[in-house]
Every structure is written in C-alpha cells, then in structure tokens.
Design an enzyme around this catalytic site. Structure first.
Site: not given
Ligand code: GLU
Length: 443
Positions: A129
C-alpha cells in the site's frame, strides 16, 4: 530549506482524529489492529511461531520526500510512502491513497490487509500500500498530476509490473493511475515500454484498464450480501441500507443494490450525514457528490448527526469511508442485521466482539471489498496477454470468485466455530504458511 516547504515525517505524525469530528477520541493504530486480527487467526490454525513473526512485519518500507511546483510558481515539499508487506505468493499489490491524514502506521495496516486479501482469494499477488500525505480536494488537477508524476518518479526504482503493482484507493482514481503508468513507462521503458503498462491497475479503458474495474469493489460487496441473504432465506427486495461514504465503493454499492430493490436510506461523509426513509436516488446523489464533493446539501435528504446515522433503522450497514469508524459506542447503537465492510479496517476489535454477541454478522473487509483487487488481477492479466475481455466475461469471473470465496469463509467459520473475520484471515494465512513450508526460509 525554509519551514514552509519542509516535508513532514510520516512516522512522527499522531494518528488522525475522526474526520469532521474533532471532539472524538483519536483513532487507534491500524497497523497494530490488523496484527491483532492476524494473531487471532494464527492461533486458530496453530501457525508456527517463526511464520507469525515474519508476517508481523512488512518486508520493505519506502518513504520519499519530493518537491512539486504549485500553480502559483512556488514549490512545496510532499511526503509519501510505499509499504511492501509480503510477496511470497506474488508481486506486492495494493492501492495508493492521497489523503491529508495518511500515516505510516495506517499504510502498514492497509498493506498487511492486502496480503490477506489476495491470499484469501488465491490471487497470485502479495500485499502493499502507498500514500501521499495531502488533501487532493485542495489542489487543482494540474497540481495533482505533478504530485502523482513526482511521486511515481521517486518510487520508480521500487515498483514494477512483476514486483509491485499500485492501484486506486481513497483520494485516487483512474486518472491518477493513468499518470502513474505514463510516468513509469517514460522513465523505465525502452523498446519494451508497452510491457510496463501493467505496473498499475485501475487505469481508464483507453489506457489499458479493464471493463468492470470501476464498479468492481461495490459489485463484490453486493455479491457478498446476496450470498449472506441466500443462506438466511432473507429476501432483499424492499430492504434498506445505510452507507457511510459515497465515493467509488459507497456509490456503486448503492446503485447495484437498488437494482435488487434495496433502498439507501442514509449516507454520509466527513462533512455530514443525510437521511430519507423513502430512499435516496443513488444516481442523482452520486452526481451531486461529483459536483459538490459531499452528500451534504443534497435536497432530497434531511441532515442527521453521525450518532443518528449509526443508530438508524435499517437492514444492512455498509461502512465505505475510512478505517476505524465503528467503535464500542457505534457497535451498541447499530440496528442492521449485517455489516459488509466496503472500507478497509472500519471496525475496532472491541466493536467486533460486541457485534458478535449481538448476533450481527460482519462480512470482513478482506472478503467484502475484494472485488477491486480481483478485477485488478484480471486487468493485469489482460495487459500481460495483450487481451481485452468483454464486460460479461469480467463480471462472470468476478461473481464466481466472490461466491466461491464467500462459501469458503462461511464453511470454514462454521466448521471451526470462528467469526467470519478470523476465518477469512485464517484461510489466507494457511495459503501463505504452505508456501513458506514448501519453499523454506532462505538460506
Ligand atoms: N485499494 C483497493 C483495495 O484496498 C484496490 C487494490 C488493488 O486493486 O490492487 O483493495
């Protein structure tokens, strides 16, 4: 360097207070809370101590400071980070958040949650993240573009299409992903420039995005609710939902639920909450939010307080805003029969225990909101194979994946007498444990 342009230290920041509710207690530490979920699940499956110890820490934490030119010609320093939690099952994967309250602890927790989310679905990705600490609503599009491009430049040596693949999250969207892709392709690509396209998912369709990606997280939330209702012979037609947050996840959840006859009676965001027992039109409300940046002042809803929102009479509650919104007070007040976590980490462990005692099912984030990363995986595969899948194909695969995983979590929870959250974490953890057992820990 003058103070005005000095970058902040993400690690030094206090946890943010509840958005728009400065009098509430400061929020907890999301990283520590996710580790509590992991610990509970590790105990449930008797995970070897050395694997538990590995998984309690991210592999890499990258903090970057970079200058960006503002529209008025001045320069401002920005601080961002990327936390790479685990890659035993595949490349690090997870969103990039643009928000003024981003902290390293928050991103650690979110990165770790991505590891379990991918593993739970058996998607060959790990968890990561990222975030940049600023309020995108206070910047022009041109400034956001330059922030995105400088952040990508700063991170370029640490991400890659087979190494770490960002995606949208709170405060970012397909446009931001397009800029990220374009910057990365231009920095890194030579003759193989086009193979770099899949360094990021959640792009717009002309830039190589997947049909169905934009609505995927909300669609996945609804698949989970449909499965929950089927198991309980609970007819969703004519039922009501309260949705906290009306951004991408909240608005698509409301629109898709409305097709099943479920009306959104209350919603809200950091600026305020609204209520209409007759139901709010999700399409018109989404347009209002796009225009004004908030649900407040929507003329077909009456203003209510945050406390009234959580105590509202409804069948379903979907937290789809930021983390750590449901504490003990909210858990006692909630009247819904089921909570589907569209947001990441919206519930405190103490609240989980209360909801459990009260017989309210919590469909945990790593299951309920996993439609996003699932279709991100499909986007990445399409880019890798130079394919374009029809929307029907994407939606069909997503539906099968969500139903299969939901059934797995439900059966695991039932057999081992666990709550859904612990079961979901345990399934992901078992997959990771098997990979460590087969590969060993080098050297
Ligand atoms: N930000 C989204 C999540 O928390 C999507 C992550 C992604 O598609 O890699 O799942």
């Amino acid at each position: 360097m003058s103070n005005e342009i000095a970058a902040t230290d993400l690690a030094q920041l206090n946890p943010p207070s509840v958005p728009g509710h400065a009098t509430e207690a400061p929020k907890g530490n999301l990283g520590a809370i996710v580790n509590q979920h992991v610990d509970r699940a590790c105990r449930a499956i008797h995970m070897p101590d050395e694997i538990t110890a590995i998984l309690a820490h991210p592999k890499n934490e990258i903090i970057v400071h970079f200058p960006v030119r503002m529209d008025d010609g001045s320069f401002r320093m920005f601080t961002g980070c990327r936390v790479q939690h685990n890659n035993i099952l595949g490349p690090y994967k997870g969103g990039i958040r643009f928000h003024q309250d981003v902290t390293l602890d928050e991103v650690r927790g979110l990165a770790s949650a991505m590891t379990w989310k991918s593993a739970l679905h058996d998607i060959p990705f790990g968890g990561g993240k990222g975030g940049v600490q600023f309020d995108p609503t206070k910047h022009s599009l041109a400034e956001i573009e330059r922030i995105t491009r400088r952040f990508t430049h700063a991170l370029a040596g640490s991400i890659g299409p087979e190494y770490d693949i960002p995606a949208p999250d709170v405060g970012t969207n397909a446009q931001v992903m397009n800029w990220l892709m374009d910057t990365y392709m231009n920095i890194v690509g030579a003759l193989d420039k086009n193979a770099m396209r899949r360094v990021v998912t959640g792009k717009s369709i002309p830039c190589g995005g997947s049909l169905g990606r934009e609505a995927a997280t909300g669609q996945g939330v609804v698949h989970c609710l449909v499965e929950w209702a089927r198991d309980r012979r609970f007819d969703l037609t004519g039922k009501t939902v309260a949705i906290q947050g009306f951004g991408n996840v909240g608005s698509f959840t409301a629109k898709i639920l409305s097709k099943l006859g479920v009306s959104t009676v209350a919603t809200g965001d950091y600026k305020g909450y609204i209520y209409n027992p007759e139901g709010l039109n999700p399409h018109k409300l989404a347009e209002h939010v796009k225009r004004t940046g908030s649900v407040v002042d929507y003329k077909h809803g009456r203003p209510i307080t945050r406390d009234e929102f959580f105590a509202i009479e409804c069948d379903i509650l979907v937290p789809a805003a930021l983390e750590l919104e449901i504490g003990e007070k909210e858990a006692h007040a909630i009247k819904a029969k089921v909570i589907a976590e569209g947001a990441n980490g919206p519930t405190y462990p103490e609240a989980d225990a209360i909801l459990n005692d009260r017989g309210i099912t919590v469909i945990p984030d790593i299951l309920a909101n996993s439609g996003g990363v699932t279709v991100s995986y499909y986007e990445w595969l399409q880019n890798k194979r130079s394919e374009r899948w029809e929307e029907e194909e994407v939606l069909g695969r997503l539906e099968r994946a969500m139903k299969r995983t939901y059934a797995h979590v439900r059966d695991f929870a039932y057999e081992r007498k666990l709550d859904f959250r612990t079961a979901a974490y345990a399934i992901g953890l078992e997959r990771i444990q098997k990979a460590y057992a087969d590969r060993g820990i080098w050297p």
